[in-house]
Write a protein that holds these residues in place. Structure first.
Motif, PDB file in Angstrom:
ATOM      1  N   ALA A 153      27.414  43.204  48.082  1.00 19.22           N
ATOM      2  CA  ALA A 153      28.492  44.827  47.948  1.00 19.22           C
ATOM      3  C   ALA A 153      28.108  45.085  49.294  1.00 19.22           C
ATOM      4  CB  ALA A 153      27.679  44.951  46.630  1.00 19.22           C
TER       5      ALA A 153
ATOM      6  N   PRO B 298      38.494  48.804  40.789  1.00 16.34           N
ATOM      7  CA  PRO B 298      37.375  48.950  40.123  1.00 16.34           C
ATOM      8  C   PRO B 298      37.707  47.096  40.415  1.00 16.34           C
ATOM      9  CG  PRO B 298      37.933  49.935  38.632  1.00 16.34           C
ATOM     10  CD  PRO B 298      39.056  50.180  39.932  1.00 16.34           C
TER      11      PRO B 298
ATOM     12  N   GLY C  62      34.907  44.278  42.505  1.00 11.89           N
ATOM     13  CA  GLY C  62      34.033  43.551  42.656  1.00 11.89           C
ATOM     14  C   GLY C  62      34.571  42.135  42.154  1.00 11.89           C
TER      15      GLY C  62
ATOM     16  N   THR D  46      32.052  50.341  41.474  1.00  8.60           N
ATOM     17  CA  THR D  46      31.918  48.678  40.826  1.00  8.60           C
ATOM     18  C   THR D  46      30.693  48.858  41.850  1.00  8.60           C
ATOM     19  OG1 THR D  46      33.968  48.822  39.610  1.00  8.60           O
ATOM     20  CG2 THR D  46      33.259  46.677  40.342  1.00  8.60           C
ATOM     21  N   THR D  47      30.959  48.612  43.434  1.00  9.58           N
ATOM     22  CA  THR D  47      30.454  48.404  44.136  1.00  9.58           C
ATOM     23  C   THR D  47      28.761  48.905  44.279  1.00  9.58           C
ATOM     24  OG1 THR D  47      32.174  48.412  45.573  1.00  9.58           O
ATOM     25  CG2 THR D  47      29.483  48.063  46.963  1.00  9.58           C
TER      26      THR D  47
ATOM     27  N   THR E  15      27.229  49.642  41.548  1.00  6.14           N
ATOM     28  CA  THR E  15      26.686  48.657  40.036  1.00  6.14           C
ATOM     29  C   THR E  15      26.690  47.637  39.899  1.00  6.14           C
ATOM     30  OG1 THR E  15      28.297  50.114  38.899  1.00  6.14           O
ATOM     31  CG2 THR E  15      27.507  48.177  37.821  1.00  6.14           C
ATOM     32  N   LEU E  16      27.415  47.165  41.150  1.00 10.93           N
ATOM     33  CA  LEU E  16      27.169  45.664  41.271  1.00 10.93           C
ATOM     34  C   LEU E  16      26.116  45.331  42.111  1.00 10.93           C
ATOM     35  CD1 LEU E  16      30.096  43.709  41.371  1.00 10.93           C
ATOM     36  CD2 LEU E  16      29.496  43.812  39.475  1.00 10.93           C
TER      37      LEU E  16
ATOM     38  N   LEU F 264      31.522  40.518  44.640  1.00 12.54           N
ATOM     39  CA  LEU F 264      30.571  38.884  44.466  1.00 12.54           C
ATOM     40  C   LEU F 264      31.091  37.543  45.193  1.00 12.54           C
ATOM     41  CD1 LEU F 264      32.317  38.948  40.249  1.00 12.54           C
ATOM     42  CD2 LEU F 264      29.819  39.304  41.326  1.00 12.54           C
TER      43      LEU F 264
END
Length: 399
Positions: free
Chosen positions: A160, A148, A152, A24-25, A27-28, A156
């Motif tokens: 990241a 995740p 996230g 998730t890290t 991806t963001l 946010l």
């Protein structure tokens, strides 16, 4: 549990939570580049070393003390994630450097996974081993769920880069926790053969366990099917079951089933563990069939609960049987083949889902996978060693 077992559980939980933060890290962080290709490259850079290095890592797990290998693997992953955090905080994302650090993380996973299995086998001995594996599976399941969401929230809120720094710190804590474990020294077995000979010997030892090969192939089928379900399930939920909220309900039911199954594994009166493994693995077909048939949300959620409950029940039983039946001196090499099939099959399902759905629609791949999962896993019951009572199973000496 003893302080040593609590330390083992804590260390593996830290590592599992850190591992769950990474996808998730990344991806963001890479969404800002606007390129799905960049994300695919970085994620592939982690996967490829894992697949290539696992057989080698199995030999390392059998040649060197598991505690030291796990310590080194966690420190490598810590360094890679700290480097990733520093890179993300230093300015614009640089894909080549990020891919290189991702590959380093993959190498750490490859070497840490077989040795973690041998470490558990060395620390958790006797009848209590299944209960330990059950608790480890519950901790891993919780980490997979929380990771995740935590990644996230961190990415946010603070960025990241800071999320990656936290991930690196968690791997360092895992290394310090597991590195301090007191593990019984293995018995001396005389001069060891060369590295290449041990690599070949690992495959030879693997072929001597028909119960293992049959289960690994069957588990590969359900890992492939899981990749299909994770890709096509949300599409079916949105198109036919009422929208994104329907998938959330189904997915949460599956998570609950996984945790309940893992918790129950250490508490049920299991006499023939591999029979339970086969039946529990086959239960995953319920999830595939329900979504393939587009059954109402409550029915699909119940089916996913049962299917993932079977996975949760199966995993600790399977780990315990590998650790009990495979000679300690070959556990790393034999177990690495199991991990290799698992790591390779699920991404294959993820990749194949969209092309298959484009040719046949979303239902056909899931229904076909349901049949294959049920047949492949129940067929394992045809192997005599699977049905044998543990007290009457054949003895496998290490050669």
């Amino acid at each position: 549990m003893t302080p040593t077992l609590w330390r083992l559980l804590a260390g593996r939980t830290f590592a599992a939570f850190a591992t769950a933060l990474i996808p998730t890290t990344l991806t963001l962080a890479l969404l800002r580049t606007g390129s799905a290709g960049d994300l695919g490259l970085v994620l592939a850079a982690e996967m490829v070393p894992m697949l290539l290095l696992l057989p080698v890592a199995g030999v390392v797990a059998d040649r060197f003390p598991a505690r030291r290998v796990v310590l080194a693997a966690d420190l490598v992953r810590a360094a890679a994630q700290l480097g990733t955090g520093a890179l993300l905080l230093s300015g614009p994302v640089r894909i080549p450097e990020l891919a290189a650090l991702s590959a380093l993380t993959g190498a750490g996973v490859a070497f840490g996974t077989p040795s973690a299995r041998t470490l558990v086998a060395a620390v958790a001995t006797g009848p209590g081993r299944l209960r330990v594996n059950s608790r480890l599976m519950v901790a891993q399941g919780l980490a997979t769920v929380a990771g995740p969401a935590a990644a996230g929230a961190l990415a946010l809120s603070v960025g990241a880069g800071w999320a990656s720094l936290l991930t690196g710190a968690l791997f360092a804590v895992s290394a310090l926790t597991l590195g301090g474990l007191r593990v019984p020294a293995p018995r001396a077995t005389g001069p060891r053969p060369g590295f290449g000979a041990e690599l070949r010997g690992g495959w030879a030892q693997t072929r001597r366990h028909p119960w293992f090969l049959a289960n690994v192939m069957a588990h590969g089928v359900w890992h492939l099917a899981a990749g299909l379900l994770l890709t096509l399930g949300p599409v079916i939920a949105v198109e036919s079951l009422g929208g994104e909220g329907a998938w959330v309900v189904v997915a949460q039911a599956g998570t609950a089933g996984l945790l309940v199954g893992a918790w129950a594994a250490g508490r049920l009166p299991v006499r023939r563990p591999l029979v339970w493994v086969a039946v529990a693995s086959a239960a995953f077909a319920l999830s595939l069939a329900a979504l393939g048939l587009r059954l109402p949300v409550p029915v699909s959620a119940a089916a996913y609960f049962l299917g993932m409950g079977g996975v949760g029940l199966m995993s600790p039983l399977w780990e315990t049987e590998i650790q009990r039946r495979v000679p300690a001196g070959a556990l790393g090499r034999v177990g690495s083949f199991d991990t290799l099939i698992s790591f390779a099959a699920r991404p294959l399902g993820l990749v194949a889902a969209a092309p298959l759905a484009a040719l046949t629609g979303t239902a056909v791949p899931l229904l076909a996978a349901a049949v294959l999962v049920a047949v492949a896993n129940l067929a394992v019951l045809l192997v005599a060693d699977v049905r044998a009572h543990p007290e009457r199973e054949p003895s496998y000496a290490l050669r």
